[in-house]
Design a protein around this motif. Structure first.
Motif, short mmCIF file in Angstrom:
data_model
loop_
_atom_site.label_atom_id
_atom_site.label_comp_id
_atom_site.label_asym_id
_atom_site.label_seq_id
_atom_site.Cartn_x
_atom_site.Cartn_y
_atom_site.Cartn_z
N PRO A 11 -31.13 10.01 -2.82
CA PRO A 11 -31.38 9.51 -1.63
C PRO A 11 -30.44 8.36 -1.38
O PRO A 11 -30.28 7.50 -1.97
N ASP A 12 -29.73 8.16 -0.16
CA ASP A 12 -29.16 7.06 0.44
C ASP A 12 -30.21 5.83 0.11
O ASP A 12 -31.35 5.86 0.41
N THR A 13 -29.68 4.75 -0.17
CA THR A 13 -30.69 3.62 -0.45
C THR A 13 -31.45 3.13 0.61
O THR A 13 -32.34 2.66 0.58
N THR A 14 -30.67 3.37 2.12
CA THR A 14 -31.52 3.26 3.32
C THR A 14 -32.39 4.15 3.70
O THR A 14 -33.47 3.94 4.40
N ALA A 15 -32.76 5.45 2.75
CA ALA A 15 -33.63 6.32 3.01
C ALA A 15 -35.17 5.73 3.11
O ALA A 15 -35.51 5.08 1.99
N ILE A 119 -29.44 6.41 -9.33
CA ILE A 119 -30.30 5.20 -8.56
C ILE A 119 -31.68 5.79 -8.15
O ILE A 119 -32.38 4.99 -7.51
N PHE B 133 -37.00 5.25 -7.30
CA PHE B 133 -36.49 5.20 -5.90
C PHE B 133 -36.10 3.62 -5.73
O PHE B 133 -36.38 3.01 -4.83
N SER B 134 -35.43 2.99 -6.88
CA SER B 134 -35.09 1.58 -6.80
C SER B 134 -36.36 0.67 -6.34
O SER B 134 -36.37 -0.17 -5.52
N LYS B 136 -38.96 1.27 -4.63
CA LYS B 136 -39.53 1.51 -3.54
C LYS B 136 -40.87 2.49 -3.92
O LYS B 136 -41.65 2.88 -3.09
N GLN B 248 -28.69 -2.31 -6.39
CA GLN B 248 -28.41 -1.13 -6.72
C GLN B 248 -27.47 -0.58 -7.73
O GLN B 248 -27.72 0.24 -8.63
N ILE B 267 -30.43 -3.86 1.81
CA ILE B 267 -31.28 -3.11 1.12
C ILE B 267 -30.88 -2.62 -0.46
O ILE B 267 -31.57 -2.75 -1.17
N GLN B 268 -29.49 -2.55 -0.46
CA GLN B 268 -28.93 -2.27 -1.89
C GLN B 268 -29.23 -3.63 -2.71
O GLN B 268 -29.06 -3.50 -3.80
N ALA B 271 -32.80 -3.55 -3.82
CA ALA B 271 -33.24 -2.52 -4.60
C ALA B 271 -33.28 -3.17 -6.09
O ALA B 271 -33.92 -2.84 -6.95
#
Ligand SMILES: Cc1cc2nc3c(=O)[nH]c(=O)nc-3n(C[C@H](O)[C@H](O)[C@H](O)COP(=O)(O)OP(=O)(O)OC[C@H]3O[C@@H](n4cnc5c(N)ncnc54)[C@H](O)[C@@H]3O)c2cc1C
Ligand SMILES: Nc1ncnc2c1ncn2[C@@H]1O[C@H](COP(=O)(O)O)[C@@H](O)[C@H]1O
Lengths: 246, 320
Positions: A11-15, A119, B133-134, B136, B248, B267-268, B271
């Motif tokens: 998934p795109d990190t901003t997801a 990632i 998910f990093s 999340k 990330q 956000i990156q 992460a």
């Protein structure tokens, strides 16, 4: 040189990350997927560079369903020659590595390149599983790789430094930052990619060894506490007395 | 039996080794068995693992294992696992542990989970937790095989001293395959705690403006006994080495204290750091997204605030 590059999507990190079916399944509804950056920017680009310089071919491989074809097409646009998709849900690192190993055993690649980790699940497991299954040496976290004849010279990141090693092909190498520079596919690449072969093959049977039971989302952080820039003594006091980190 | 792979560097056990030993002995208690450890080479303080609950330390002293080689290390550890009948192998989620986890799991026909951050729960099997998910989300994963291999996330659990009995040391001699990889050169920076092991991290971004300004960041880090890190543009423009880049596409860390200076909080970037226990953000822009992820925030010019913070820490240490 025949090179196999393993690519996955994440998934795109901003997801927004959410789950369904009582928090047991990732909810991909509305989620934008991208090619895993380590696979795209470093592993794939380095493979394409090696073939541009010394001849050979770059084959992309992915374990996943039909919607992954878009990332395979992107990889072809960046410069891979052909792509293979093993049509199955990638439900664990062992499952993925077993599928790729079964395919690679029949093809005798000189080099298998992959990303150091995906990632999304941050597994960093597929590479060394694949190497063990193929009985090839594994070099992880490569930040530079030169190949001359059948001999590779690789720099890898180790804690607090770097290490340079040499090894005869075939090899499995995982890519870290520095191995190559990101390439943006150009129009010619994108048009050409449509005509390159993308084979879809069925999976081999593999018994699962792990199973995801449930997901949870951590509680949101409490509100930030603002501190006067002229009162750093107060910040030090809080770090000592309240959060006890100094 | 639970077997812990204890890493060491410059003759000393790493903090990650103590965490793994502590985890291993707690897991052993849950499985009603004992905990042993394996060290490759001979760190001076191997017997100290006894304090963390390890009964026996197996030393493997082989010239061929002097440098890390996934295939050879895997063969050596797998043979030991078989010979002592270990049912759980605990690695650190370090560069070395990450390289070994997959191959060991294949060699042992074991299920594996990387980056574990909880003790196993035995309800309904053997279930461990990890970040996905990093950071999340957290996943709970069951391992279904007889032998299980995990790598333990750094700083997920504080090493706990449970006694003062030295572990007994025994030697294990594996039967190794021929090496196919040769180390030509090794360059390591001595004396600083590598980022993944650091308990305190001082990190700076593009707000520092010029590599010549890095000195104030370094001074704060030194005063705190912290390791320095940076955002991606700072590493990309060559101000700082790549291994300091967090996020990330850099490394993910979870120190006790993360101080972010002149970093916007994309956000990156988050992460890689959002699992830090306490986050302090210093930024001149009150709207910087990083403040939403922070515990403490300071709105101000870093060239003014950072030296003041360094001074306040110096005063605190002098008074303590
Ligand atoms: C796929 C992808 C992956 C990425 N991976 C990463 C990654 O792993 N890690 C990473 O860090 N980034 C990563 N990025 C980049 C990320 O999106 C941001 O661009 C980057 O983190 C911004 O770095 P920065 O905060 O240092 O710089 P900026 O965004 O330019 O922020 C600088 C900050 O400094 C503040 N500032 C300026 N002057 C001062 C002053 N005098 N005093 C106080 N504050 C000041 C500003 O208010 C601003 O908030 C990635 C991007 C993509 C697309
Ligand atoms: N489903 C997949 N298909 C093909 N390659 C994959 C897949 N999943 C992971 N990989 C590769 O394995 C690398 C490491 O992934 P992981 O072990 O999941 O962190 C990735 O960077 C990819 O190169």
């Amino acid at each position: 040189m025949k090179i196999l590059v393993c690519v996955s999507k994440t998934p795109d990190t901003t997801a927004r990350i959410a789950f369904k079916d009582s928090n047991t399944v990732f909810d991909s509804n509305g989620v934008q997927f991208i090619m895993n950056p380590y696979d795209e920017w470093y592993a794939l680009v380095r493979a394409v560079e090696l073939v541009e310089a010394g001849g050979g071919s770059v084959t992309l491989i992915n374990v996943g369903r039909e919607d992954n074809d878009t990332i395979l097409r992107k990889g072809l646009a960046i410069g891979a020659d052909d792509a293979v998709r093993i049509d199955a849900e990638a439900d664990s690192a062992f499952f993925v590595a077993s599928q790729i190993a079964a395919y690679a055993k029949e093809q005798s690649f000189d080099l298998v390149l992959l990303g150091k980790e995906t990632i999304d699940y941050n597994g960093s497991e597929v590479g060394s599983m694949l190497a063990q299954l193929l009985d090839m040496p594994f070099v992880s976290h490569a930040s530079d790789m030169q190949v001359s004849g059948s001999e590779a010279t690789i720099s890898r990141e180790i804690e607090g430094g770097t290490e340079v090693l040499s090894a005869a092909l075939p090899l499995v190498v995982s890519a870290a930052k520095g191995l190559a520079e990101q390439r943006i596919p150009n129009m010619k690449g994108i048009m050409g990619a449509k005509r390159k072969p993308l084979a879809v093959i069925p999976p081999v049977a593999v018994a699962g060894r792990t199973q995801t039971v449930a997901f949870s989302v951590p509680e949101a952080k409490g509100a930030v506490r603002m501190i006067d820039p002229d009162n750093m003594e107060e910040l030090v006091r809080l770090l000592h007395e309240e959060s006890k980190v100094i | 039996m639970v077997l812990v792979f204890a890493e060491h560097q410059n003759g000393q056990l790493k903090k990650a080794a103590l965490e793994a030993a502590s985890y291993g002995s707690k897991a052993a208690a849950l499985l009603s068995t004992d905990c042993a450890a394996v060290v490759i080479g001979s760190p001076e303080n191997a017997a100290l693992l006894g304090n963390y609950g390890v009964k026996t330390v197996y030393q493997i002293n082989e010239e061929a294992l002097k440098h890390f080689d996934t295939r050879l290390h895997t063969a050596a550890i797998a043979q030991l696992v078989r010979s002592i009948g270990a049912q759980l192998v605990v690695l650190s989620h370090s560069a070395t542990g990450k390289s070994l986890l997959g191959s060991l799991s294949v060699a042992l026909e074991a299920g594996s989970v990387s980056g574990v951050n909880t003790l196993p729960s035995m309800e309904g099997g053997f279930v461990v937790g990890k970040n996905v998910f990093s950071g999340k989300a957290q996943a709970k994963i069951a391992i279904n095989t007889d032998i299980k291999v995990i790598s333990l996330a750094g700083n997920a659990l504080q090493p706990e001293i449970t006694g003062d009995a030295a572990a007994s040391i025994s030697t294990f001699t594996p039967d190794l395959p021929a090496a196919r990889v040769k180390v030509v050169e090794q360059k390591t920076v001595q004396g600083i705690v590598p980022l993944p092991e650091a308990e305190r991290v001082v990190s700076a971004g593009r707000g520092v403006k010029d590599p010549g300004n890095w000195g104030i960041i370094e001074e704060l880090a030194t005063e705190l006994g912290a390791t320095t890190a940076c955002s991606r543009p700072v590493a990309d423009s060559g101000w700082r080495p790549h291994h300091e880049h967090v996020g990330q596409t850099g490394i993910a860390i979870r120190p006790n204290l993360y101080i972010a200076i002149g970093i916007s909080g994309a956000i990156q970037h988050l992460a890689g750091v959002n699992n830090s226990k306490v986050i302090v953000v210093i930024n001149k822009d009150a709207e910087a997204p990083f403040f939403k992820a922070a515990d403490y925030g300071v709105v101000g010019d870093l060239f003014d605030v950072v030296p003041k913070l360094t001074q306040a820490i110096r005063a605190f240490k002098a008074g303590a």
